[in-house]
Design a protein around this motif. Structure first.
Motif, short mmCIF file in Angstrom:
data_model
loop_
_atom_site.label_atom_id
_atom_site.label_comp_id
_atom_site.label_asym_id
_atom_site.label_seq_id
_atom_site.Cartn_x
_atom_site.Cartn_y
_atom_site.Cartn_z
N THR A 261 -14.79 46.31 -33.46
CA THR A 261 -13.59 46.84 -32.81
C THR A 261 -12.58 45.96 -32.94
O THR A 261 -11.39 46.30 -33.26
CB THR A 261 -14.06 46.84 -31.20
OG1 THR A 261 -14.94 47.60 -31.10
CG2 THR A 261 -12.96 47.04 -30.52
N GLU A 262 -12.67 44.64 -32.87
CA GLU A 262 -11.65 43.60 -33.33
C GLU A 262 -11.05 43.84 -34.76
O GLU A 262 -9.73 43.83 -34.88
CB GLU A 262 -12.05 42.25 -33.21
CG GLU A 262 -12.34 41.95 -31.65
CD GLU A 262 -11.14 42.00 -30.70
OE1 GLU A 262 -10.09 41.68 -31.36
OE2 GLU A 262 -11.34 41.78 -29.51
N LEU A 265 -9.12 47.08 -34.59
CA LEU A 265 -7.75 46.89 -34.00
C LEU A 265 -6.69 46.06 -34.85
O LEU A 265 -5.63 46.23 -34.81
CB LEU A 265 -7.94 46.18 -32.54
CG LEU A 265 -8.71 47.15 -31.67
CD1 LEU A 265 -9.07 46.16 -30.20
CD2 LEU A 265 -7.88 48.11 -31.26
N ARG A 268 -5.51 48.44 -37.37
CA ARG A 268 -4.64 49.55 -36.83
C ARG A 268 -3.09 48.73 -36.67
O ARG A 268 -2.07 49.34 -36.88
CB ARG A 268 -4.96 49.91 -35.61
CG ARG A 268 -4.19 50.89 -34.92
CD ARG A 268 -4.87 51.33 -33.75
NE ARG A 268 -6.06 52.16 -33.69
CZ ARG A 268 -7.00 52.39 -32.71
NH1 ARG A 268 -6.56 52.28 -31.46
NH2 ARG A 268 -7.83 53.11 -32.66
N ALA A 269 -3.27 47.49 -36.26
CA ALA A 269 -1.80 46.65 -35.99
C ALA A 269 -1.12 46.73 -37.15
O ALA A 269 0.08 46.57 -37.05
CB ALA A 269 -2.21 45.28 -35.22
N ALA A 293 0.16 51.75 -28.19
CA ALA A 293 -0.76 51.29 -29.10
C ALA A 293 -1.24 50.07 -28.60
O ALA A 293 -2.66 49.95 -28.52
CB ALA A 293 -0.12 50.80 -30.44
N GLN A 294 -0.67 49.29 -27.82
CA GLN A 294 -1.07 48.10 -27.07
C GLN A 294 -1.98 48.41 -25.86
O GLN A 294 -3.14 47.92 -25.61
CB GLN A 294 -0.05 47.30 -26.48
CG GLN A 294 0.84 46.39 -27.59
CD GLN A 294 1.99 45.67 -27.07
OE1 GLN A 294 2.07 45.93 -25.78
NE2 GLN A 294 2.59 44.84 -28.01
N SER A 296 -3.82 51.29 -25.54
CA SER A 296 -4.96 51.70 -26.31
C SER A 296 -5.88 50.66 -26.97
O SER A 296 -7.25 50.56 -26.48
CB SER A 296 -4.75 52.80 -27.31
OG SER A 296 -5.89 53.09 -28.16
N SER A 297 -5.24 49.61 -27.53
CA SER A 297 -6.07 48.38 -28.04
C SER A 297 -6.54 47.73 -26.75
O SER A 297 -7.80 47.36 -27.09
CB SER A 297 -5.11 47.62 -28.80
OG SER A 297 -4.65 48.29 -29.97
N ARG A 301 -10.57 46.95 -26.51
CA ARG A 301 -10.90 45.52 -26.26
C ARG A 301 -11.63 45.39 -24.97
O ARG A 301 -12.70 44.53 -24.98
CB ARG A 301 -9.71 44.69 -26.61
CG ARG A 301 -10.25 42.97 -26.54
CD ARG A 301 -8.88 42.45 -27.13
NE ARG A 301 -8.55 42.33 -28.26
CZ ARG A 301 -7.51 43.00 -28.82
NH1 ARG A 301 -6.61 43.55 -28.08
NH2 ARG A 301 -7.61 42.84 -30.26
#
Length: 534
Positions: A261-262, A265, A268-269, A293-294, A296-297, A301
């Motif tokens: 996941t990290e 992310l 994606r960032a 986006a933040q 969603s992330s 997380r």
């Protein structure tokens, strides 16, 4: 006297907190009804404390105890009062005294009331004496003139004589030879009423109808003898270990998923920043996209973190079902003894035996023949008596663990008792060493007289094994008394690596077999020592 058809012990949320604030027993609720219950648990788990609460010798700090009738109690410390008589042990001293007064012409109403209908009390007491191998004329013999085994058997015979509806036995097989254990087994098989027995003797525990275990301040009752309970516990612990393995695997998966996941992310960032840099959109639009986006992330997380936390909690919950039983840990220093050094001479009325170097000598024989008396003469020559076997030490460095544990000053603290045996060792280091005997914190400041039989035994054992300079000759009289099976394993391991001489008296054949005994000497009632060949 007849035993009531119904008797019971009811414990309701029973708790006991020690003066230092530590919890000995926690919210114990249980019922001991008619029949035999074996009470087990590791050293220091609170077994003797629970019996003392039921017997009324201590008061709980919370909860209550309801009893259906009178309680008969056999304490571990029975052998410490050397002036107690056989009549006292049988619980008939007041009736015997009343009968003798009446027979001598004193017909006081008080004596008649004391005796009641039991005009045959002397005859019944004589039968109880004979049942343990003593004579009818031994009513006035004191504990100091009885062997440890005779003392215990007499007290148990007294409980049966009084026929209390509730009986509590604390380590009743201590000091008993094979024949005496068989007598006790016969008594237990036919015991009436409610019987609760604390013991580490697996043969005795097999005679029980149910098994109760004290562990971590709480009580578990199982309907079956010791072996059945051990099988039940083994299955339960294997299931707990499997639960831990499953929970750990789940935690590993969630951690791996968290890493994925990290990584996603982060990728994606980077992609989002590259897209923003390639577009010429209004700042407010770009801000909204970045904020979305933040959010969603953050959700991804947070979900990932929660799953890892839940998986870790699952491991902790599963691990809490696993047992981490503490045992004593013993390390014995090397006393540096030449192999030919004479350490002691054991003198029977027929011949003598020399103990030298790292020899391991076992002395066996029935209760009452004088084995403990023989050991006493090693450190107290004045106790030697004509017509009895004796011994002479050829070293001043003798570590002696007595059967009666009466060498400790009852008013001294645990730390002071061990300090006397190791005067050059600092108190801080002694505290560290006592921790290996499961004596920690404020417990080292407790007076000896406040200790249970098992605690007193561990202190006496520590005084012998932690002595400085270390003993060249260890003399142990029934060293497995009061020790749980794990602690016996530790003692065997320590003695196996000990490089001094060893003389041991024990009725535990399995224990002697594990020690690698070099010679077995049998002591007879006639005071003769005979070497036993396998």
């Amino acid at each position: 006297m007849s035993t009531p058809q119904s008797s019971s012990i009811i414990l309701n949320t029973l708790g006991l907190t020690r003066p230092d604030g530590s919890v000995a027993l926690r919210n114990i609720t249980a019922v001991f009804g008619l029949g035999r219950t074996g009470l087990i648990g590791h050293n220091g788990s609170g077994k003797s404390t629970l019996l003392r609460l039921i017997a009324g010798e201590r008061a709980p700090t919370s909860g209550s105890i309801t009893l259906s009738g009178e309680v008969g109690y056999l304490p571990q410390t029975l052998t410490l009062d050397r002036d107690t008589t056989a009549a006292d042990l049988l619980g008939v001293r007041h009736k015997i005294d009343a009968l003798r007064a009446i027979e001598s012409g004193d017909t006081s109403v008080t004596h008649v009331d004391t005796l009641g209908e039991e005009w045959d009390i002397e005859t019944r007491a004589g039968a109880a004496l004979r049942s343990v191998g003593l004579g009818a004329g031994d009513l006035d013999r004191t504990v100091g003139r009885l062997s440890g085994g005779e003392t215990v058997l007499l007290a148990i015979a007294g409980l049966r004589l009084r026929a209390s509806p509730i009986s509590l036995l604390d380590e009743p097989t201590n000091n008993l030879d094979r024949d005496a254990r068989e007598r006790l087994a016969d008594m237990v098989r036919s015991w009436r009423g409610t019987l609760v027995t604390v013991s580490h003797d697996t043969a005795l525990l097999e005679l029980m109808d149910s098994t109760a275990e004290l562990h971590d301040g709480q009580l578990t009752v199982y309907g079956g003898p010791y072996s059945a309970y051990r099988e039940h516990l083994a299955r339960e612990q294997e299931a707990a270990r499997q639960s831990v393995r499953t929970a750990e695997q789940a935690l590993t998966r969630e951690k791996r998923q968290q890493i994925k996941t990290e990584t996603m992310l982060a990728r994606r960032a980077r992609t989002g920043r590259a897209v923003q840099e390639s577009r010429s959109e209004p700042r407010i639009v770009m801000g909204r996209r970045a904020s979305a986006a933040q959010v969603s992330s953050g959700k991804l997380r947070a979900n990932s973190t929660h799953r890892v936390q839940d998986a870790r909690a699952g491991v902790n919950t599963a691990a809490a079902r696993l047992r981490a039983d503490e045992q004593i840990h013993i390390d014995l220093p090397d006393p540096h003894i030449p192999s030919g050094r004479h350490l002691a001479e054991l003198r029977g009325l027929n011949r003598s035996f020399i103990v030298q170097g790292r020899e391991r000598i076992a002395i066996t024989g029935p209760n009452g023949v004088g084995k403990s008396t023989l050991l006493d003469t090693l450190v107290q020559p004045v106790t030697a008596r004509r017509g009895r076997a004796s011994a002479v030490a050829h070293t001043e460095r003798v570590g002696y663990l007595t059967q009666r544990l009466d060498t400790l000053n009852p008013l001294a603290s645990v730390l002071d008792s061990v300090q006397d045996a190791a005067p050059t060792v600092t108190p801080g280091e002694l505290r560290n060493r006592l921790a290996r005997f499961l004596i920690r914190g404020d417990a080292v400041e407790r007076p000896v007289h406040t200790l249970s039989g098992g605690e007193r035994f561990r202190v006496a054992l520590a005084c012998v094994l932690l002595a400085d300079p270390p003993p060249q000759l260890l003399v142990l009289d029934e060293p497995t008394n009061n020790l749980d099976l794990g602690s016996v394993d530790q003692l065997v391991a320590a003695l196996g690596s000990y490089r001094g001489g060893l003389i041991v008296v024990s009725h535990d054949d399995a224990f002697l077999g594990r020690l690698g005994i070099d010679r077995r000497l049998a002591l007879s009632a006639a005071g003769e020592l005979v070497e036993v060949t396998e």
